[in-house]
Design a protein around this motif. Structure first.
Motif, short mmCIF file in Angstrom:
data_model
loop_
_atom_site.label_atom_id
_atom_site.label_comp_id
_atom_site.label_asym_id
_atom_site.label_seq_id
_atom_site.Cartn_x
_atom_site.Cartn_y
_atom_site.Cartn_z
N ASP A 153 0.83 -1.21 0.00
CA ASP A 153 0.00 0.00 0.00
C ASP A 153 0.86 1.26 0.00
O ASP A 153 0.55 2.24 -0.69
N TRP A 163 2.37 1.75 -3.47
CA TRP A 163 1.34 2.22 -4.40
C TRP A 163 1.04 3.70 -4.17
O TRP A 163 0.90 4.48 -5.11
N TYR A 164 0.94 4.08 -2.90
CA TYR A 164 0.60 5.46 -2.54
C TYR A 164 1.71 6.43 -2.96
O TYR A 164 1.45 7.52 -3.47
N ASN A 165 2.97 6.01 -2.74
CA ASN A 165 4.09 6.92 -3.00
C ASN A 165 4.52 6.96 -4.47
O ASN A 165 5.07 7.97 -4.92
N THR A 166 4.30 5.88 -5.20
CA THR A 166 4.79 5.82 -6.57
C THR A 166 3.66 6.02 -7.59
O THR A 166 3.64 7.00 -8.33
N TYR A 167 2.72 5.10 -7.63
CA TYR A 167 1.67 5.19 -8.64
C TYR A 167 0.75 6.39 -8.41
O TYR A 167 0.50 7.19 -9.32
N GLU A 168 0.24 6.54 -7.18
CA GLU A 168 -0.65 7.67 -6.88
C GLU A 168 0.12 8.96 -6.66
O GLU A 168 -0.45 10.04 -6.81
N ASN A 169 1.38 8.86 -6.24
CA ASN A 169 2.26 10.02 -6.06
C ASN A 169 1.63 11.08 -5.15
O ASN A 169 1.59 12.27 -5.46
N LYS A 170 1.13 10.64 -3.99
CA LYS A 170 0.45 11.54 -3.07
C LYS A 170 1.30 11.95 -1.87
O LYS A 170 0.82 12.69 -1.01
N SER A 171 2.53 11.46 -1.80
CA SER A 171 3.34 11.78 -0.63
C SER A 171 3.61 13.27 -0.49
O SER A 171 3.76 13.79 0.61
N GLN A 231 1.60 15.59 -0.79
CA GLN A 231 0.48 16.26 -0.11
C GLN A 231 0.75 16.45 1.38
O GLN A 231 0.06 17.22 2.03
#
Length: 309
Positions: free
Chosen positions: A251, A254-262, A264
């Motif tokens: 998870d 996925w959050y840091n790479t694909y969704e790139n939300k870090s 935020q």
């Protein structure tokens, strides 16, 4: 003369071992000292510290666990906190019967985590001792004891700290030419705690390929079962505590790479990035000078240097 020479060598070896053991004790002492001097934790450590608290005081009563109410941005694994809670529980239980506060339990928990890091470091330094001699191992421990960052963070309940224990043990196995153990420890550290370690360990394996020290069939022979066991363990344990099917590090990846939300949750300002990059370049420059000077003294610098420069 022969007897006298043998006695001198034995006496010198005893002094070498005494010096190494003294530094080893100093490493542990400084780590515990940082726990006492800086007993409080910061927000990044909140999940693991709270998880250790819940595992010690609530045990199987998962409904009382803090993470179900405050899950955080991304889920984290319970395996690291579970290990620390198991080795800390006897002391915390004894302290609780003697009227110890939870704050004092926090010091015990952090000390146990720091002790695990120190033991893995000492295992790595002993491997260095056996391969490259006393002087190299002594300087390794001297550099560690004279730098603030490593021992300060050794007792901090962060995913990086849990991974560090396995990384040091993995490197010790690699230096000892135990590829099987190296791959198993690498898989555990990468899949359970920090997926970015795949780059570090991948470079090690790539180097072994280039130097023809290991065959690709050997890597797959150990990597496939190690990966499946590590993934199955974290999914089983963490799905139980999170009450849903979950691979925490997956998870996070996925959050840091694909969704790139870090981004935020905060970014570094440009001046900081510039200063940081300048420091890294200075470090690499010094490291290159050390390497080219040391290559005539110790050939072992070559395989270690390959990964970082």
């Amino acid at each position: 003369k022969i007897a006298g020479t043998a006695l001198n060598k034995a006496h010198r070896r005893m002094n070498y071992n005494r010096g190494f053991n003294t530094l080893a004790c100093t490493v542990v002492f400084l780590c515990i000292s940082y726990v006492i001097v800086c007993p409080y934790t910061k927000v990044e450590e909140s999940f693991n510290l709270q998880a250790i608290h819940d595992l010690i005081y609530h045990q199987q009563d998962i409904e009382k666990f803090d993470h179900l109410v405050f899950p955080g941005v991304v889920p984290r694994s319970f395996i690291g906190p579970w290990v620390v809670s198991v080795i800390s529980r006897p002391l915390t239980w004894l302290g609780h019967t003697c009227g110890q506060t939870k704050f004092q339990s926090q010091l015990i928990v952090r000390s146990m985590l720091g002790l695990l890091v120190c033991l893995s470091l000492l295992q790595f330094s002993r491997r260095v001792y056996s391969l490259y001699g006393r002087d190299v191992a002594i300087f390794l421990l001297l550099l560690t004891t004279t730098q603030f960052h490593f021992l300060y963070y050794a007792s901090r309940p962060l995913p990086n700290t849990f991974a560090l224990i396995l990384v040091l043990l993995a490197y010790s196995s690699w230096l000892g030419r135990n590829i099987c153990t190296f791959i198993w420890l690498s898989a555990m550290a990468t899949i359970i705690f920090r997926s970015e370690l795949s780059i570090l360990f991948g470079l090690v394996i790539l180097q072994e390929f280039i130097r023809r020290q290991v065959a690709i069939t050997t890597v797959f022979k150990y990597a496939i079962p190690a990966g499946l066991v590590s993934l199955g363990t974290t999914v089983a344990v963490d799905s139980y505590y999170w009450k849903k099917w979950l691979w925490p590090e997956g998870d996070v990846l996925w959050y840091n790479t694909y969704e790139n939300k870090s981004s935020q949750w905060g970014v570094s300002f440009m001046l900081f990035v510039y200063v940081q990059r300048t420091y890294v370049l200075q470090y690499l420059t010094v490291d290159r000078h050390i390497h080219f000077s040391g290559i005539f003294i110790q050939r072992f610098l070559e395989p270690c240097y390959f990964q970082f420069c």
